[in-house]
Enzyme design. Sequence first.
Site, PDB file in Angstrom:
ATOM      1  N   LYS A  66      42.144  42.310  34.203  1.00 42.83           N
ATOM      2  CA  LYS A  66      42.743  41.422  34.679  1.00 42.83           C
ATOM      3  C   LYS A  66      42.200  40.034  33.862  1.00 42.83           C
ATOM      4  O   LYS A  66      42.824  39.135  34.019  1.00 42.83           O
ATOM      5  CB  LYS A  66      41.905  40.978  36.270  1.00 42.83           C
ATOM      6  CG  LYS A  66      42.419  42.243  37.306  1.00 42.83           C
ATOM      7  CD  LYS A  66      41.886  41.905  38.656  1.00 42.83           C
ATOM      8  CE  LYS A  66      42.351  42.974  39.686  1.00 42.83           C
ATOM      9  NZ  LYS A  66      41.817  42.612  40.900  1.00 42.83           N
ATOM     10  N   ASP A 102      44.825  38.050  44.969  1.00 42.89           N
ATOM     11  CA  ASP A 102      43.719  38.468  45.815  1.00 42.89           C
ATOM     12  C   ASP A 102      43.175  37.415  46.929  1.00 42.89           C
ATOM     13  O   ASP A 102      43.081  37.971  48.149  1.00 42.89           O
ATOM     14  CB  ASP A 102      42.517  38.771  44.762  1.00 42.89           C
ATOM     15  CG  ASP A 102      42.806  40.065  44.120  1.00 42.89           C
ATOM     16  OD1 ASP A 102      43.547  40.849  44.304  1.00 42.89           O
ATOM     17  OD2 ASP A 102      42.031  40.275  42.905  1.00 42.89           O
ATOM     18  N   GLY A 128      27.778  39.680  47.519  1.00 40.97           N
ATOM     19  CA  GLY A 128      28.298  40.259  46.163  1.00 40.97           C
ATOM     20  C   GLY A 128      28.837  38.860  45.544  1.00 40.97           C
ATOM     21  O   GLY A 128      29.244  38.031  46.176  1.00 40.97           O
ATOM     22  N   ALA A 132      36.016  40.073  43.097  1.00 37.89           N
ATOM     23  CA  ALA A 132      36.413  39.849  44.612  1.00 37.89           C
ATOM     24  C   ALA A 132      35.734  38.780  45.603  1.00 37.89           C
ATOM     25  O   ALA A 132      36.643  37.966  46.116  1.00 37.89           O
ATOM     26  CB  ALA A 132      36.116  41.203  45.165  1.00 37.89           C
TER      27      ALA A 132
HETATM   28  P1  ATR Z   1      34.638  43.030  41.698  1.00 37.06           P
HETATM   29  O1  ATR Z   1      35.345  42.221  40.503  1.00 37.06           O
HETATM   30  O2  ATR Z   1      35.503  43.985  42.198  1.00 37.06           O
HETATM   31  O3  ATR Z   1      34.048  42.171  42.447  1.00 37.06           O
HETATM   32  P2  ATR Z   1      32.095  43.457  40.145  1.00 37.06           P
HETATM   33  O4  ATR Z   1      32.454  42.033  39.472  1.00 37.06           O
HETATM   34  O5  ATR Z   1      31.823  44.600  39.198  1.00 37.06           O
HETATM   35  O6  ATR Z   1      33.467  43.770  40.965  1.00 37.06           O
HETATM   36  O7  ATR Z   1      31.303  42.973  41.226  1.00 37.06           O
HETATM   37  C1  ATR Z   1      30.545  44.173  41.933  1.00 37.06           C
HETATM   38  C2  ATR Z   1      29.688  43.630  43.082  1.00 37.06           C
HETATM   39  O8  ATR Z   1      29.030  44.701  43.696  1.00 37.06           O
HETATM   40  C3  ATR Z   1      28.628  42.728  42.347  1.00 37.06           C
HETATM   41  O9  ATR Z   1      28.217  41.736  43.649  1.00 37.06           O
HETATM   42  C4  ATR Z   1      27.361  43.888  42.247  1.00 37.06           C
HETATM   43  O10 ATR Z   1      26.137  43.197  42.206  1.00 37.06           O
HETATM   44  P3  ATR Z   1      25.455  42.780  40.716  1.00 37.06           P
HETATM   45  O11 ATR Z   1      26.107  41.370  40.558  1.00 37.06           O
HETATM   46  O12 ATR Z   1      24.163  42.755  41.286  1.00 37.06           O
HETATM   47  O13 ATR Z   1      25.886  43.862  39.918  1.00 37.06           O
HETATM   48  C5  ATR Z   1      27.633  44.674  43.655  1.00 37.06           C
HETATM   49  N1  ATR Z   1      27.120  45.917  43.255  1.00 37.06           N
HETATM   50  C6  ATR Z   1      27.542  46.943  42.838  1.00 37.06           C
HETATM   51  N2  ATR Z   1      26.586  48.068  43.001  1.00 37.06           N
HETATM   52  C7  ATR Z   1      25.452  47.747  43.873  1.00 37.06           C
HETATM   53  C8  ATR Z   1      24.598  48.164  44.219  1.00 37.06           C
HETATM   54  N3  ATR Z   1      24.119  49.233  44.056  1.00 37.06           N
HETATM   55  N4  ATR Z   1      23.589  47.189  45.013  1.00 37.06           N
HETATM   56  C9  ATR Z   1      23.870  46.040  45.153  1.00 37.06           C
HETATM   57  N5  ATR Z   1      25.041  45.228  44.736  1.00 37.06           N
HETATM   58  C10 ATR Z   1      25.836  46.090  44.245  1.00 37.06           C
END
Ligand code: ATR
Length: 277
Positions: A66, A102, A128, A132
């Site tokens: 993306k 989105d 998060g 997204a």
């Molecule tokens: P997207 O574009 O789908 O939002 P991304 O940019 O990979 O995907 O973001 C994933 C989100 O899930 C992030 O906020 C991530 O937290 P970090 O920034 O700390 O990585 C969160 N996330 C993924 N796994 C996690 C976990 N085990 N515990 C807490 N947050 C998690």
Amino acid sequence: MTKRCFIIGHPVGHSRSPLIHGHWLAEHGLAGSYERVEVPPAEVPGFIARLRTGEFAGGNVTVPNKETVLPLLDKVSRTARMMGAANTLWMEDGRLHGDNTDAYGFLAHLDACVPGWAGRSGTALILGAGGAARAVIHGLTERGVRRILLVNRSPERALELAAAFPKAVEARRWQDIAVLVGESDLIVNTTSLGMHGQPPLEIDLSGLRSGTIVDDIVYVPLETPLLAEARRRGGIQVDGLGMLLHQAVPGFERWFGVRPQVTAALRAKLEADIPAV
Ligand code: ATR
């Protein structure tokens, strides 16, 4: 001429978008196709060159492409520029356009589930800080939500995203979620936690006020543990499947010239494809 459309990603096999667009093509009796195309990031420029030959009318872009496509487009919508990412591409007057639907999908589903939600959402809590979350925050600010509290496992990403929306968004600490829940009218999980195969989202919802809207963009399972807990505590559930369905609407309209509807029949088709876990 039969129009061909695509979704590019890596991996792309899991995408449910072909089910959505295939349903609409059949519903409207259109001769067209919507194909999964496996495109690793290094091959994105080559695929974009194929688009310029007119092989496809347009298509969707998913993870991890993306962001990669953005500098390769001729015209980028304001929303896609703000997101730093495009998920919908189309050829128009010989130029390659990109948009990001989105935020539109998130808002359209929320509108359908909770009419008038914005008027009662003074404070929103977002979990998060990835792509997204950026789309959700963009949507909420467009609808006038004044106070958005943002928490993330990695605090520096929350601070960075909050800085992009300095008027509305405040970064807060993940360990304070239990308190923030009680202050919030709308809570949105944008992390992958709670998704089948991922770790659970373990947050304390004991302070949740009855009538608080809880929206989880995870849709496998359809009712995530977060949504189930919210329901038990008198919250209003908004599931993640609707966002997926609604984000597809603008693309289909661009490519095929018909604005499709998100119907119960379409939803049932997608629900049947989601494993009961
Ligand atoms: P997207 O574009 O789908 O939002 P991304 O940019 O990979 O995907 O973001 C994933 C989100 O899930 C992030 O906020 C991530 O937290 P970090 O920034 O700390 O990585 C969160 N996330 C993924 N796994 C996690 C976990 N085990 N515990 C807490 N947050 C998690």
